[in-house]
Write a protein that holds these residues in place. Sequence first.
Motif, PDB file in Angstrom:
ATOM      1  N   GLY A  69       0.811  -1.223   0.000  1.00 20.82           N
ATOM      2  CA  GLY A  69       0.000   0.000   0.000  1.00 20.82           C
ATOM      3  C   GLY A  69       0.839   1.266   0.000  1.00 20.82           C
ATOM      4  O   GLY A  69       0.358   2.344  -0.342  1.00 20.82           O
ATOM      5  N   HIS A  70       2.108   1.122   0.376  1.00 15.61           N
ATOM      6  CA  HIS A  70       2.981   2.297   0.437  1.00 15.61           C
ATOM      7  C   HIS A  70       4.054   2.282  -0.646  1.00 15.61           C
ATOM      8  O   HIS A  70       5.060   2.988  -0.536  1.00 15.61           O
ATOM      9  N   LEU A  71       3.821   1.515  -1.694  1.00 19.41           N
ATOM     10  CA  LEU A  71       4.640   1.675  -2.897  1.00 19.41           C
ATOM     11  C   LEU A  71       4.270   3.021  -3.499  1.00 19.41           C
ATOM     12  O   LEU A  71       3.088   3.330  -3.660  1.00 19.41           O
ATOM     13  N   GLY A  87       1.800   9.975  -2.580  1.00 16.99           N
ATOM     14  CA  GLY A  87       1.529   9.230  -3.806  1.00 16.99           C
ATOM     15  C   GLY A  87       1.587   7.720  -3.678  1.00 16.99           C
ATOM     16  O   GLY A  87       1.817   7.010  -4.662  1.00 16.99           O
ATOM     17  N   CYS A  88       1.365   7.199  -2.463  1.00 19.71           N
ATOM     18  CA  CYS A  88       1.373   5.739  -2.276  1.00 19.71           C
ATOM     19  C   CYS A  88       0.132   5.111  -2.936  1.00 19.71           C
ATOM     20  O   CYS A  88      -0.892   5.775  -3.119  1.00 19.71           O
ATOM     21  N   LEU A  89       0.224   3.816  -3.214  1.00 17.11           N
ATOM     22  CA  LEU A  89      -0.902   3.079  -3.797  1.00 17.11           C
ATOM     23  C   LEU A  89      -2.188   3.301  -2.995  1.00 17.11           C
ATOM     24  O   LEU A  89      -3.265   3.458  -3.550  1.00 17.11           O
ATOM     25  N   PRO A 101      -0.971  13.237  -0.206  1.00 13.34           N
ATOM     26  CA  PRO A 101      -0.294  12.796   1.007  1.00 13.34           C
ATOM     27  C   PRO A 101      -0.915  11.492   1.521  1.00 13.34           C
ATOM     28  O   PRO A 101      -2.131  11.298   1.407  1.00 13.34           O
ATOM     29  N   CYS A 102      -0.068  10.648   2.067  1.00 13.48           N
ATOM     30  CA  CYS A 102      -0.514   9.333   2.544  1.00 13.48           C
ATOM     31  C   CYS A 102      -0.462   9.284   4.076  1.00 13.48           C
ATOM     32  O   CYS A 102       0.281  10.033   4.703  1.00 13.48           O
ATOM     33  N   SER A 103      -1.225   8.354   4.656  1.00 19.03           N
ATOM     34  CA  SER A 103      -1.246   8.207   6.118  1.00 19.03           C
ATOM     35  C   SER A 103       0.138   7.880   6.673  1.00 19.03           C
ATOM     36  O   SER A 103       0.418   8.119   7.840  1.00 19.03           O
ATOM     37  N   CYS A 104       1.031   7.344   5.830  1.00 21.30           N
ATOM     38  CA  CYS A 104       2.360   6.961   6.307  1.00 21.30           C
ATOM     39  C   CYS A 104       3.297   8.159   6.386  1.00 21.30           C
ATOM     40  O   CYS A 104       4.426   8.037   6.856  1.00 21.30           O
ATOM     41  N   GLY A 105       2.848   9.303   5.904  1.00 24.52           N
ATOM     42  CA  GLY A 105       3.715  10.484   5.900  1.00 24.52           C
ATOM     43  C   GLY A 105       4.335  10.726   4.532  1.00 24.52           C
ATOM     44  O   GLY A 105       4.927  11.782   4.288  1.00 24.52           O
TER      45      GLY A 105
HETATM   46 ZN   LIG Z   1       2.027   5.609   2.283  1.00 25.15          ZN
END
Ligand SMILES: [Zn+2]
Length: 418
Positions: A259-261, A276-278, A269-273
């Motif tokens: 999910g974070h590729l 553009g993550c999947l 922005p993604c929840s991981c910081g």
């Molecule tokens: Zn992510």
Amino acid sequence: MSEPQPGSETRSQSIPGSVGDVRRTNLALALTSIARAAPSGPITRAQLATATGLTKASISSLVLDLLTGGVVREVALEPRAERGRPGVGLEMNPGRAVVGMEINVDYIAAELVSLTRERLLCVKRFRDNRGSSAADVMADLAELVNTLLAEAADRGIAVIGGGLAVPGLIDQATSTVLTAPNLGWSGETLDARGLLPEARLGVTLLNEANAAALAEVRSRTGTAGPDFVFVSGEVGVGAGFVIAGSLFVGPAGHAGEIGHLVLEPEGLPCSCGGIGCLETIAGQDAILRAAGLADDPLETDMSRLLSALSSGESMAVAAVQRAATFLGMALVSTARLMGVSTVVLGGHFAVLAHWLVPPLFESMQRHAPGLIRADRVLLSSAGEGGAAFGCAGSVVQSLLDAPQFLIRPGPADVAEHP
Ligand SMILES: [Zn+2]
């Protein structure tokens, strides 16, 4: 006595004098053979001796321990007409079960699973866990699990162990969620044991995608083959790698964060910081937002999306197509990296299969022609609740591998020297 001792010789040689080790190996062998026989019915002690290559005396002693531990039970077999005397068979005790549990971003769930991996009972509650403290979510899960335990008790079933799946990176040894960005949890040690205080095997913490992948290993023998990537679509997107029939989790247990590729360098922005993550394109919330259905989260989401897709609403169709295109890119990249050529879709990817799979396959063909055949794109067979079921299955497997944890300290091993 000159019977072979499958599985025991090497270990007894490598650990001189470890009679207990031989016995533990043989206990696991006997119990696994009883479990394997389950589809065709109870197995007699004589059949068990043949199946394991152990002596009848040894089998009698091992079975006594398994009976005492309550893992197996004796059942009367139909008397054979010509003999008249009914035999006694052995089967996994239907009065024992395990519980698989799941905390996800928008629900909590628990499932009662028999020692032969039958799904007996499932309870699920929609709950927006975003921003809830781990303690609050665990308190609600405990309440939900208690309803399951009460129903199990009414059916005369005792729960002997459990597993809890969480969508995040976990440290199994300390039952800690290291980080679960979609829950907003970081460094949360969970009292997983407290969910099933009576269960002798305790409660193991697992990553959600890994647990769901495990459910596929158990239920897909012969279909998915021994090597595949399972991709789980929830609010987050995770993967579980199954290589040679076993879960591959990497050195720290954290492999599979598909999910974070990063697929869109200038993306959201993604929840991981990251950016553009999947997950920002193919996660459940991302799809609902793109479909214009994100105003009212929780249980109606998927049904609203499905009905929008059924009536051909262009925003909904485009959102799923876009998610499928990027998921295809992530999957072929992952497949290249891991050397696998089968993918299993779970969570909302399976629910949306009718609309998602055609553009997904088109994307995979465009980005990696011929890498993954159309008939190697499979849908989760465990269905909804795959993670909870996978957790339960992993507890059953650990019981089969090490039944001694349910059994009182045994007498000296039955001598079985060559
Ligand atoms: Zn992510």
